[in-house]
Design a protein around this motif. Structure first.
Motif, PDB file in Angstrom:
ATOM      1  N   GLU A 109      27.157  62.948  93.574  1.00 42.54           N
ATOM      2  CA  GLU A 109      27.093  63.452  92.111  1.00 42.54           C
ATOM      3  C   GLU A 109      27.986  65.004  92.701  1.00 42.54           C
ATOM      4  OE1 GLU A 109      22.870  64.717  90.687  1.00 42.54           O
ATOM      5  OE2 GLU A 109      23.037  62.770  90.566  1.00 42.54           O
ATOM      6  N   ASN A 110      27.774  65.724  93.782  1.00 44.40           N
ATOM      7  CA  ASN A 110      28.244  66.943  94.756  1.00 44.40           C
ATOM      8  C   ASN A 110      30.222  66.270  93.965  1.00 44.40           C
ATOM      9  OD1 ASN A 110      26.709  69.044  94.470  1.00 44.40           O
ATOM     10  ND2 ASN A 110      25.723  68.048  96.631  1.00 44.40           N
ATOM     11  N   LYS A 111      30.072  65.328  95.327  1.00 46.20           N
ATOM     12  CA  LYS A 111      31.833  64.473  95.276  1.00 46.20           C
ATOM     13  C   LYS A 111      32.097  64.444  93.909  1.00 46.20           C
ATOM     14  CE  LYS A 111      31.097  62.803  99.451  1.00 46.20           C
ATOM     15  NZ  LYS A 111      31.068  61.404 100.345  1.00 46.20           N
ATOM     16  N   ASN A 112      31.317  64.030  92.801  1.00 45.66           N
ATOM     17  CA  ASN A 112      31.737  63.755  91.250  1.00 45.66           C
ATOM     18  C   ASN A 112      32.615  64.901  90.899  1.00 45.66           C
ATOM     19  OD1 ASN A 112      31.780  60.813  92.156  1.00 45.66           O
ATOM     20  ND2 ASN A 112      29.580  60.814  90.889  1.00 45.66           N
ATOM     21  N   SER A 113      31.228  65.904  91.167  1.00 43.91           N
ATOM     22  CA  SER A 113      31.380  67.193  90.804  1.00 43.91           C
ATOM     23  C   SER A 113      33.382  67.921  90.660  1.00 43.91           C
ATOM     24  CB  SER A 113      30.774  68.095  90.437  1.00 43.91           C
ATOM     25  OG  SER A 113      30.517  69.511  89.974  1.00 43.91           O
ATOM     26  N   ALA A 114      32.934  67.983  91.982  1.00 46.26           N
ATOM     27  CA  ALA A 114      34.381  68.278  92.748  1.00 46.26           C
ATOM     28  C   ALA A 114      35.165  67.592  92.418  1.00 46.26           C
ATOM     29  CB  ALA A 114      34.162  68.013  94.363  1.00 46.26           C
ATOM     30  N   ARG A 115      35.597  66.689  92.188  1.00 48.65           N
ATOM     31  CA  ARG A 115      36.507  65.689  91.860  1.00 48.65           C
ATOM     32  C   ARG A 115      36.847  66.185  90.590  1.00 48.65           C
ATOM     33  NH1 ARG A 115      34.799  60.971  92.362  1.00 48.65           N
ATOM     34  NH2 ARG A 115      35.051  61.184  94.712  1.00 48.65           N
ATOM     35  N   ASP A 116      36.318  65.940  89.699  1.00 50.18           N
ATOM     36  CA  ASP A 116      36.244  66.590  88.067  1.00 50.18           C
ATOM     37  C   ASP A 116      36.727  67.639  87.743  1.00 50.18           C
ATOM     38  OD1 ASP A 116      35.313  64.190  87.380  1.00 50.18           O
ATOM     39  OD2 ASP A 116      33.595  64.620  86.915  1.00 50.18           O
ATOM     40  N   ILE A 117      36.061  68.043  88.952  1.00 51.79           N
ATOM     41  CA  ILE A 117      37.216  70.396  89.180  1.00 51.79           C
ATOM     42  C   ILE A 117      38.295  69.973  89.056  1.00 51.79           C
ATOM     43  CG2 ILE A 117      36.729  72.244  90.201  1.00 51.79           C
ATOM     44  CD1 ILE A 117      33.585  71.968  90.140  1.00 51.79           C
ATOM     45  N   GLU A 118      38.555  69.416  90.480  1.00 43.52           N
ATOM     46  CA  GLU A 118      39.536  69.170  90.650  1.00 43.52           C
ATOM     47  C   GLU A 118      41.064  68.705  90.072  1.00 43.52           C
ATOM     48  OE1 GLU A 118      43.088  70.170  93.571  1.00 43.52           O
ATOM     49  OE2 GLU A 118      41.060  70.916  93.521  1.00 43.52           O
ATOM     50  N   GLN A 119      40.433  67.638  89.349  1.00 36.41           N
ATOM     51  CA  GLN A 119      41.247  67.659  88.076  1.00 36.41           C
ATOM     52  C   GLN A 119      41.149  68.152  87.338  1.00 36.41           C
ATOM     53  OE1 GLN A 119      39.305  63.731  86.703  1.00 36.41           O
ATOM     54  NE2 GLN A 119      41.034  63.518  85.316  1.00 36.41           N
ATOM     55  N   GLU A 123      44.934  69.256  85.606  1.00 35.50           N
ATOM     56  CA  GLU A 123      45.584  69.335  84.024  1.00 35.50           C
ATOM     57  C   GLU A 123      46.088  70.486  83.699  1.00 35.50           C
ATOM     58  OE1 GLU A 123      42.016  67.369  82.240  1.00 35.50           O
ATOM     59  OE2 GLU A 123      42.324  65.674  83.370  1.00 35.50           O
ATOM     60  N   ARG A 124      44.768  71.516  84.178  1.00 40.47           N
ATOM     61  CA  ARG A 124      45.057  73.017  83.545  1.00 40.47           C
ATOM     62  C   ARG A 124      46.536  73.492  83.533  1.00 40.47           C
ATOM     63  NH1 ARG A 124      43.152  75.039  79.096  1.00 40.47           N
ATOM     64  NH2 ARG A 124      43.041  76.945  79.624  1.00 40.47           N
ATOM     65  N   GLN A 125      46.856  73.087  84.906  1.00 44.26           N
ATOM     66  CA  GLN A 125      47.846  73.727  85.737  1.00 44.26           C
ATOM     67  C   GLN A 125      49.082  72.845  85.285  1.00 44.26           C
ATOM     68  OE1 GLN A 125      47.478  72.436  89.886  1.00 44.26           O
ATOM     69  NE2 GLN A 125      46.212  74.740  90.501  1.00 44.26           N
TER      70      GLN A 125
END
Length: 249
Positions: A109-119, A123-125
């Motif tokens: 879940e932490n990996k998925n959360s970190a991946r989602d945050i990075e994505q 996207e914001r950039q």
């Protein structure tokens, strides 16, 4: 059903015979002690009937008690958790496997959360870059429309490059002079304020410096501080007007 019925007859008949046997023994004992026939007969029937009655009472009570005990035992066994039937060593192993599964799940879940945050960050950039590029395109299109009658094609292209340098906060050393004709200083001031208003990436000092370098020939006798203080003078006068909103470009 018939088998159970015959079982009841056999049981009660056996009890009755035993009670009769006990009654006969009691009757003989009374006769030997000197009792008369009537008293011995009464004792025989009373002892026989009492024995049958006691068996019936005990049978009903014991059956009900046994049924309750059996039901309670079955209910307790049914409600007993599976873990309680497992040896201690197996319980420890199961608990360790469960903890390992929880840890793996948390890490996943932490990996998925970190991946989602990075994505989300990417996207914001991208959205910010696209928004900035859209503003640059708008500013260049505005400049080309505003100066089309007052500058050559090469100067219009250079003006677009200067706008990109300003918007991207690049060193002004790369800015080159643009020549214009038939425009007053007020027109250039208004243009500078409009460019500043389109991006709002810096203070107006930088916008004044941008104007001074871009239109170096036209503004050679004007100081940057003076340009800054007159950017929005007489906003309804001149060929170049003050623009508050660039949505139409």
């Amino acid at each position: 059903m018939k088998t159970k019925y015959f079982e009841y007859i056999t049981v009660y008949l056996s009890v009755f015979l035993v009670c009769v046997f006990v009654g006969i023994i009691g009757r003989l004992v009374l006769l030997e002690k000197g009792a008369d026939e009537y008293t011995a007969g009464v004792f025989f029937w009373i002892s026989t009937g009492f024995g049958v009655l006691m068996f019936a009472i005990l049978s009903l009570f014991l059956n009900d008690l046994a049924e309750r005990l059996v039901n309670r035992f079955l209910k307790a066994k049914k409600n007993e958790s599976p873990e309680s039937q497992v040896p201690n060593e197996d319980l420890k192993k199961i608990e360790e496997e469960r903890q390992e599964a929880l840890i793996k799940s948390a890490l996943s879940e932490n990996k998925n959360s970190a991946r989602d945050i990075e994505q989300i960050r990417e996207e914001r950039q991208i959205a910010a870059r696209n928004q900035k590029q859209a503003r640059i395109d708008t500013a260049i299109r505005y400049a080309q429309q505003e100066f089309a009658l007052y500058a050559s094609d090469d100067d219009l292209k250079q003006l677009g490059k200067n706008i990109i340098i300003y918007a991207e906060d690049i060193n002004f050393e790369k800015i080159k002079t643009v020549k214009v004709k038939d425009l007053s200083n007020l027109d250039l001031y208004h243009f500078g304020w409009n460019i500043w208003n389109c991006f709002k990436v810096s203070k107006q000092d930088r916008a004044a410096q941008f104007l001074k370098l871009t239109f170096a020939e036209a503004l050679k006798d004007v100081e940057e501080n003076s340009i800054k203080t007159h950017l929005k003078d007489d906003e309804h006068k001149g060929l170049v007007k003050i623009i508050e909103d660039f949505t139409d470009f």
